[in-house]
Write a protein that holds these residues in place. Structure first.
Motif, PDB file in Angstrom:
ATOM      1  N   TYR A  40      -7.238   3.573  -5.196  1.00 28.37           N
ATOM      2  CA  TYR A  40      -6.720   5.170  -5.103  1.00 28.37           C
ATOM      3  C   TYR A  40      -8.055   6.365  -5.443  1.00 28.37           C
ATOM      4  O   TYR A  40      -7.921   6.047  -6.956  1.00 28.37           O
ATOM      5  N   THR A  52      -4.642  11.715  -2.101  1.00 27.69           N
ATOM      6  CA  THR A  52      -5.335  10.731  -2.977  1.00 27.69           C
ATOM      7  C   THR A  52      -5.728   9.370  -1.175  1.00 27.69           C
ATOM      8  O   THR A  52      -5.101   9.988  -0.078  1.00 27.69           O
ATOM      9  N   THR A  74      -4.181  -1.768  -6.553  1.00 26.55           N
ATOM     10  CA  THR A  74      -4.334  -0.753  -5.439  1.00 26.55           C
ATOM     11  C   THR A  74      -4.907   0.066  -6.500  1.00 26.55           C
ATOM     12  O   THR A  74      -5.146   0.065  -7.480  1.00 26.55           O
ATOM     13  N   THR A 111      -9.575   8.654  -9.523  1.00 30.42           N
ATOM     14  CA  THR A 111      -9.147   7.045  -9.327  1.00 30.42           C
ATOM     15  C   THR A 111      -6.973   6.548 -10.590  1.00 30.42           C
ATOM     16  O   THR A 111      -7.746   7.378 -11.627  1.00 30.42           O
ATOM     17  N   ALA A 153       0.908   4.171  -2.927  1.00 30.03           N
ATOM     18  CA  ALA A 153       0.693   5.987  -2.285  1.00 30.03           C
ATOM     19  C   ALA A 153       1.748   7.036  -2.406  1.00 30.03           C
ATOM     20  O   ALA A 153       1.883   7.785  -2.969  1.00 30.03           O
ATOM     21  N   ASP A 199       1.081  -1.122   0.270  1.00 30.29           N
ATOM     22  CA  ASP A 199       0.399  -0.199  -0.051  1.00 30.29           C
ATOM     23  C   ASP A 199       1.331   1.111  -0.114  1.00 30.29           C
ATOM     24  O   ASP A 199       0.670   2.013  -1.091  1.00 30.29           O
ATOM     25  N   THR A 234      -7.069   5.301   0.080  1.00 32.17           N
ATOM     26  CA  THR A 234      -6.771   4.217  -0.623  1.00 32.17           C
ATOM     27  C   THR A 234      -8.561   3.467  -0.607  1.00 32.17           C
ATOM     28  O   THR A 234      -9.137   3.505   0.082  1.00 32.17           O
TER      29      THR A 234
END
Length: 159
Positions: free
Chosen positions: A138, A85, A136, A116, A72, A68, A87
């Motif tokens: 975001y 952002t 992932t 996104t 990020a 993560d 998650t």
């Protein structure tokens, strides 16, 4: 035009907080940014006895956190000033347990839209073994500060 060789303002701000150990969770698990560039980042978590599970392996939560965090950081490198952002989804496949090695999560942002971003993450151990794969998503939002907002009120109090 944005200079892709220079970190974005959101990424610079974030890296400064990391460098000054102002993100307690990162400090707690020994996470650090190894490298970053536009749309890509590498994060390391050092193996520690504080991170093991009941089986003596690195806890899956530490691996998940590394994935993560790498994504990020990678997405922050693509943000404009005033964007942030969160998650919204992270799907991870754990491939191999980690018994004693540091892990490295390497993330690439494969899509950066208006609202996104999607990142692809590979987590390996220091021996080069594949530990996990993650995908992932975001949410990207703009920070809007209106007169009278909490941020403006706090700034007035500091003056």
């Amino acid at each position: 035009m944005t200079n892709l060789n220079e970190p974005s303002v959101p990424l610079q701000d974030f890296l400064l907080r990391v460098a000054n150990r102002k993100i307690p969770f990162w400090s707690t698990i020994g996470m650090e940014v190894v490298d970053t560039k536009a749309g890509w980042a590498r994060v390391r978590v050092r193996f520690s006895q504080h991170l093991i599970n009941a089986n003596g392996m690195m806890h899956g939560g530490a691996v998940f956190s590394a994935a993560d965090a790498a994504a990020a950081v990678a997405v922050r490198s693509l943000l404009a000033e005033g964007e942030r952002t969160a998650t919204t989804e992270l799907k991870i496949n754990f491939i191999k347990p980690v018994a004693e090695f540091d892990i490295v999560a390497e993330a690439t942002i494969v899509h950066r839209g208006r609202h996104t971003a999607v990142g692809d993450v590979t987590v390996t151990d220091a021996a080069g073994n594949l530990v996990a794969k993650a995908l992932t998503t975001y949410a990207i939002t703009r920070i809007t500060r209106k007169p009278g907002s909490r941020a403006a009120e706090a700034q007035k109090k500091e003056s």
